[in-house]
Motif scaffolding. Structure first.
Motif, PDB file in Angstrom:
ATOM      1  N   THR A 122       0.838  -1.205   0.000  1.00 21.66           N
ATOM      2  CA  THR A 122       0.000   0.000   0.000  1.00 21.66           C
ATOM      3  C   THR A 122       0.870   1.251   0.000  1.00 21.66           C
ATOM      4  O   THR A 122       0.573   2.234  -0.693  1.00 21.66           O
ATOM      5  N   GLN A 123       1.951   1.224   0.747  1.00 20.01           N
ATOM      6  CA  GLN A 123       2.851   2.374   0.791  1.00 20.01           C
ATOM      7  C   GLN A 123       3.420   2.673  -0.592  1.00 20.01           C
ATOM      8  O   GLN A 123       3.599   3.830  -0.956  1.00 20.01           O
ATOM      9  N   ARG A 124       3.660   1.645  -1.377  1.00 25.55           N
ATOM     10  CA  ARG A 124       4.254   1.830  -2.707  1.00 25.55           C
ATOM     11  C   ARG A 124       3.207   2.028  -3.806  1.00 25.55           C
ATOM     12  O   ARG A 124       3.402   2.824  -4.723  1.00 25.55           O
ATOM     13  N   GLY A 126      -0.315   2.538  -3.284  1.00 33.08           N
ATOM     14  CA  GLY A 126      -1.559   3.171  -2.871  1.00 33.08           C
ATOM     15  C   GLY A 126      -2.530   2.109  -2.374  1.00 33.08           C
ATOM     16  O   GLY A 126      -2.218   0.915  -2.334  1.00 33.08           O
ATOM     17  N   PRO A 127      -3.732   2.522  -1.991  1.00 33.90           N
ATOM     18  CA  PRO A 127      -4.705   1.561  -1.454  1.00 33.90           C
ATOM     19  C   PRO A 127      -5.024   0.466  -2.472  1.00 33.90           C
ATOM     20  O   PRO A 127      -5.059   0.721  -3.680  1.00 33.90           O
ATOM     21  N   GLU A 129      -7.085  -2.154  -4.791  1.00 32.57           N
ATOM     22  CA  GLU A 129      -8.374  -2.058  -5.478  1.00 32.57           C
ATOM     23  C   GLU A 129      -9.440  -2.823  -4.712  1.00 32.57           C
ATOM     24  O   GLU A 129     -10.599  -2.444  -4.684  1.00 32.57           O
ATOM     25  N   TRP A 151      -4.077  -5.471  -6.157  1.00 31.46           N
ATOM     26  CA  TRP A 151      -3.765  -4.306  -6.976  1.00 31.46           C
ATOM     27  C   TRP A 151      -3.586  -4.774  -8.419  1.00 31.46           C
ATOM     28  O   TRP A 151      -3.005  -5.835  -8.669  1.00 31.46           O
TER      29      TRP A 151
END
Length: 196
Positions: A122-124, A126-127, A129, A151
């Motif tokens: 998530t840090q790389r 984003g949230p 899907e 993702w």
């Protein structure tokens, strides 16, 4: 410890920022083209695991993660199992280079490994899907909730979550990062089915 009273273990090989970058780079490749993906994994320094690993065609990352390549890629980073004096008499997973194990560890320790991996991606990226929790677990390890996060990466889907561990004939559980193809317009599949 008696045969009737096995100890639960969690063994883990952490998902580092360096590994996250490696996996994301692999997720951009056409994994169905074995020559391309094999060359890319070897370029990253992943090598054959040798005879001491229980599965053939296993690659090992520089940090010790176990990667099972093919038309898809599954990379194991945590195992949830028990050790007793009979069928599973030793802590095999905890002895692998780069892995550490914790005796008398419950599902919450295993789940924390998955949560940490989801946080790293998530840090790389984003949230995710989709980030779902569904009823899971195995007969041997008991009921539990299984978290899967996904993702889209190029033409592939990257999923973090647990699945049944095949070496134990599906008695135990393992957490994997899974990469497999998905069409751009296709809806996300049931994530638990995707990693199995």
């Amino acid at each position: 410890m008696t045969d009737e009273d096995p100890a639960d273990y969690v063994a883990a090989c952490s998902i580092t920022p360096h590994l996250v970058e490696q996996i994301i780079s692999l997720a951009q490749l056409p994994l169905g083209d074995w020559a391309v993906s094999d060359a890319a994994m070897r370029h990253l320094g992943w090598c054959e695991g040798g005879d001491d690993l229980p599965f053939e065609d296993t690659l090992v990352t520089a940090e010790g993660h176990l990667a099972y390549p093919g038309d898809t890629l599954a990379l194991a980073f945590a195992k949830f199992y028990w050790v007793d004096n009979d069928a599973w008499g030793e802590d095999f997973w905890g002895t692998l280079p780069g892995w550490s194990s914790h005796a008398n560890a419950g599902r919450e320790v295993f789940d924390a490994c998955i949560d940490a991996a989801v946080a790293a991606f998530t840090q790389r990226l984003g949230p995710p899907e989709r980030d779902i929790t569904a009823e899971g677990g195995t007969l041997a390890m008991g009921d539990g909730d299984w978290r899967h996060a996904a993702w889209r990466c190029g033409e592939n889907l990257l999923v973090v979550g647990p699945r049944h561990e095949a070496l134990s004939y599906f008695q135990f559980e393992e957490a994997v990062v899974y990469i497999g193809p998905i069409e751009a317009a296709a809806p996300l599949p049931a994530l638990g089915d995707f990693v199995s």
